[in-house]
Design an enzyme around this catalytic site. Structure first.
Site, mmCIF file in Angstrom:
data_model
loop_
_atom_site.group_PDB
_atom_site.id
_atom_site.type_symbol
_atom_site.label_atom_id
_atom_site.label_comp_id
_atom_site.label_asym_id
_atom_site.label_seq_id
_atom_site.Cartn_x
_atom_site.Cartn_y
_atom_site.Cartn_z
ATOM 1 C CG ASP A 176 -1.785 1.056 1.241
ATOM 2 O OD1 ASP A 176 -1.490 2.328 1.856
ATOM 3 O OD2 ASP A 176 -2.770 0.853 0.469
ATOM 4 C CD GLU A 212 -4.532 3.892 -1.622
ATOM 5 O OE1 GLU A 212 -5.042 4.517 -0.509
ATOM 6 O OE2 GLU A 212 -5.467 4.104 -2.482
ATOM 7 C CG ASP A 263 -3.882 8.577 -12.848
ATOM 8 O OD1 ASP A 263 -4.262 8.256 -11.700
ATOM 9 O OD2 ASP A 263 -4.616 9.038 -13.647
ATOM 10 C CG ASN A 318 -4.107 11.090 -5.824
ATOM 11 O OD1 ASN A 318 -3.597 11.172 -6.568
ATOM 12 N ND2 ASN A 318 -4.991 9.902 -5.561
#
Length: 608
Positions: free
Chosen positions: A483, A527, A500, A491
């Site tokens: 993770d 993620e 991305d 983000n």
């Protein structure tokens, strides 16, 4: 546009640039007794006392009893005349310089990249270092091309530097600049040069590897193997000039082999570049590239079978022909690009101009016409960057053409199917086409479109297959859950587009490592990523997990809102088990998920 109208202006442009470079090159401060301070790094240009034909030692010789000439460095001694007689390239001499310092408590140093093919240095009558064997006898003489770097202390403000040199190897006796200063300045200067050349050397090796890999994936693209060879020979050259990284790595390398490797790159660069340009733009006469390849082979054989005096002579008088040849081909490139409206030819032209400029600079520098920095290796790196852009354009255009053909083929196929749907054979063809499409759709349904890794569905299919095999063979199975730490904050800070890009970079690293260990990697969602390892116990899986974690950290993707690191980090949970019929896949996954939770609770950026 006629080639003749372009050729002369480009040649004149290069000459003007080189003249400007000569005039404006920023040298280090030159030693002056009136202005020297003990913290400075200066060049000892001279005037040096030159005792040609004498090997004088400080404590045993009265220098006033021998005839001397004064010279300034850098210089090529074989271009000098003493008493109306030219200096022969077979010979020996002594150099002497007296300087004055203002702080005798300092540790001082001397730094020089090239002082003939053999040298020996004294400071204040004490011998400090010897490169090669300096003698009057050709039989006892031994060359050794290694940068001068020596440190010493002084008990007086006056420092006498005596250097013996000898040469029976090269056809030219060159003396480069010698730098003088306190030890920290000398080490800093050397370290900077070694690191810079090491970075360029490593970059060129990576570029070589990259184009070799591309060539094996697209074996008909001979332009890729040409670029790989160009990068390789320039990487060799970088390791040989200036700080001589290759000699530092292999101190026992034969001097003649060192010269052969260095001159090979100088001879082959322009021909290989012309082969590449001819191939990319379909220029040149029929079989021209084949004849150039024969020429390269002949040069290789000539360098392999002769000594440095032969190929250095050819280099000195033939190198400018290579530059003229390259300039002429650039003029052809301009005409071809403009006439045929070739996309990206200006990128190739820019790269070619950079190569010619830096190559001509290094040729003039090698022949001691100018005293400028070495530029060709940097020029090649810049050229390769431009080629990456150019090739990306080409691959994109080819992909778009293939896509257009595919659409057209699909349209024609639909028309044929409508016209021939009553024909049994056409129905069979259509059925086959549908089966192929379904197969592709099934494959696409198993791939995550962003990261190009397998998706959750793909992972579960693979897990089920490995699970059943493990039960039958009673073998161990390991799972790693990964993770990205604080990805939501990433983000929020950098935007979803950068998010991305982050996912893509991590997926690429993950795919590379998992493939090495014959595992299965997939994007599990958001993620989260998952890795499945067969026949790998917990300790082995832990090593792989740490390799993944360190590799992702080394990507150095900035993450200013992370509380763990300045860069993006990951947490990993590991679970290993010998699978039996009593175990379940959901329990197996959940245990890895709990290990991941523990890694996060323990501070993140770790594996548990």
């Amino acid at each position: 546009m006629k080639i003749e109208k372009l050729f002369l202006p480009i040649v004149l442009l290069f000459l003007i640039i080189i003249i400007i470079l000569q005039v404006t090159y920023n040298k280090k401060p030159v030693y002056s007794e009136a202005s020297y301070a003990s913290h400075n790094l200066v060049t000892l240009n001279g005037p040096w006392e030159l005792y040609w034909g004498e090997l004088l030692e400080p404590k045993e010789s009265d220098f006033n009893n021998y005839p001397k000439t004064f010279i300034n460095l850098p210089i090529e001694l074989t271009a000098l005349s003493i008493n109306n007689q030219s200096i022969n390239y077979n010979g020996y001499a002594t150099l002497r310089l007296n300087i004055k310092v203002d702080d005798i408590a300092q540790v001082y140093g001397l730094k020089g990249n090239y002082l003939s093919s053999a040298n020996k240095i004294w400071v204040n009558g004490e011998p400090l270092v010897s490169n090669g064997n300096v003698t009057k006898s050709k039989e006892a003489y031994a060359p050794y091309y290694f940068p001068l770097e020596v440190f010493f202390t002084t008990e007086t403000e006056n420092i006498e530097i005596v250097i013996q040199i000898a040469n029976y190897h090269h056809r030219r006796i060159r003396l480069r600049e010698i730098h003088f200063g306190p030890i920290n300045k000398i080490i800093q200067y050397s370290s900077y040069n070694i690191i810079k050349e090491g970075i360029i050397f490593g970059s060129l090796l990576l570029i070589t590897f990259y184009y070799f890999v591309l060539y094996f994936y697209q074996k008909r693209e001979y332009s890729l193997i040409t670029l790989a060879l160009i990068s390789l020979i320039i990487a060799l050259r970088v390791s040989i000039v200036n700080e001589r990284v290759l000699v530092r790595i292999f101190p026992n390398i034969h001097p003649e082999l060192l010269m052969k490797l260095g001159y090979l790159s100088a001879f082959l660069l322009i021909p290989l570049l012309i082969i590449y340009i001819n191939k990319i733009f379909k220029m040149g006469k029929p079989n021209e590239n084949k004849y150039i390849a024969y020429f390269c082979l002949a040069v290789f054989i000539m360098i392999a079978l002769t000594n440095v005096r032969v190929y250095d002579f050819i280099f000195e008088y033939g190198s400018f022909l290579f530059v003229i040849w390259g300039t002429y081909k650039l003029c052809i490139l301009v005409k071809t690009g403009i006439t045929n409206n070739i996309r990206g030819f200006h990128i190739m032209l820019t790269g070619g101009l950079v190569i010619l400029y830096s190559g001509l600079n290094d040729i003039l520098r090698e022949l001691t016409f100018i005293n400028t920095p070495e530029l060709l290796s940097i020029g090649i790196v810049f050229f390769m960057i431009l080629q990456s852009i150019f090739l990306a354009w080409q691959f994109k255009d080819e992909y778009e053409r293939a896509s257009a053909l595919s659409i057209e083929n699909d349209r024609i196929l639909i028309q044929l199917e409508r016209l021939n749907k009553d024909v049994e054979g056409k129905i069979a063809e259509r059925t086959k086409a549908l089966e192929i499409s379904n197969s592709k759709l099934k494959a696409l349904s198993n791939i995550d479109p962003l990261t190009e890794l397998g998706n959750r569905r793909y992972f579960k299919e693979k897990l089920e297959k490995e699970w059943n095999a493990s039960i039958q063979t009673n073998r161990i199975l390991s799972i790693i859950m990964l993770d990205i730490d604080y990805f939501k904050q990433f983000n929020d800070t950098y935007g979803h587009l950068e998010g991305d890009n982050c996912l893509k970079a991590i997926a690429k690293t993950l795919k590379s490592i998992v493939r090495q260990h014959k595992g299965i990697g997939a994007r599990y969602g958001g993620e989260e990523f998952v890795i499945l390892l067969s026949n790998s116990n917990y300790d082995q899986s832990k090593i792989i997990a740490e390799e993944i974690r360190h590799s992702i950290l080394s990507l150095k993707i900035p993450h200013e809102t992370s509380t763990v690191s300045d860069y993006v980090t990951v947490s990993l949970g590991i679970h290993s088990n010998i699978i039996t019929s009593k175990d379940t896949m959901s329990s197996f996954i959940n245990k890895a998920d709990r290990s991941l939770y523990y890694a996060k609770e323990s501070g993140r950026n770790r594996s548990c």
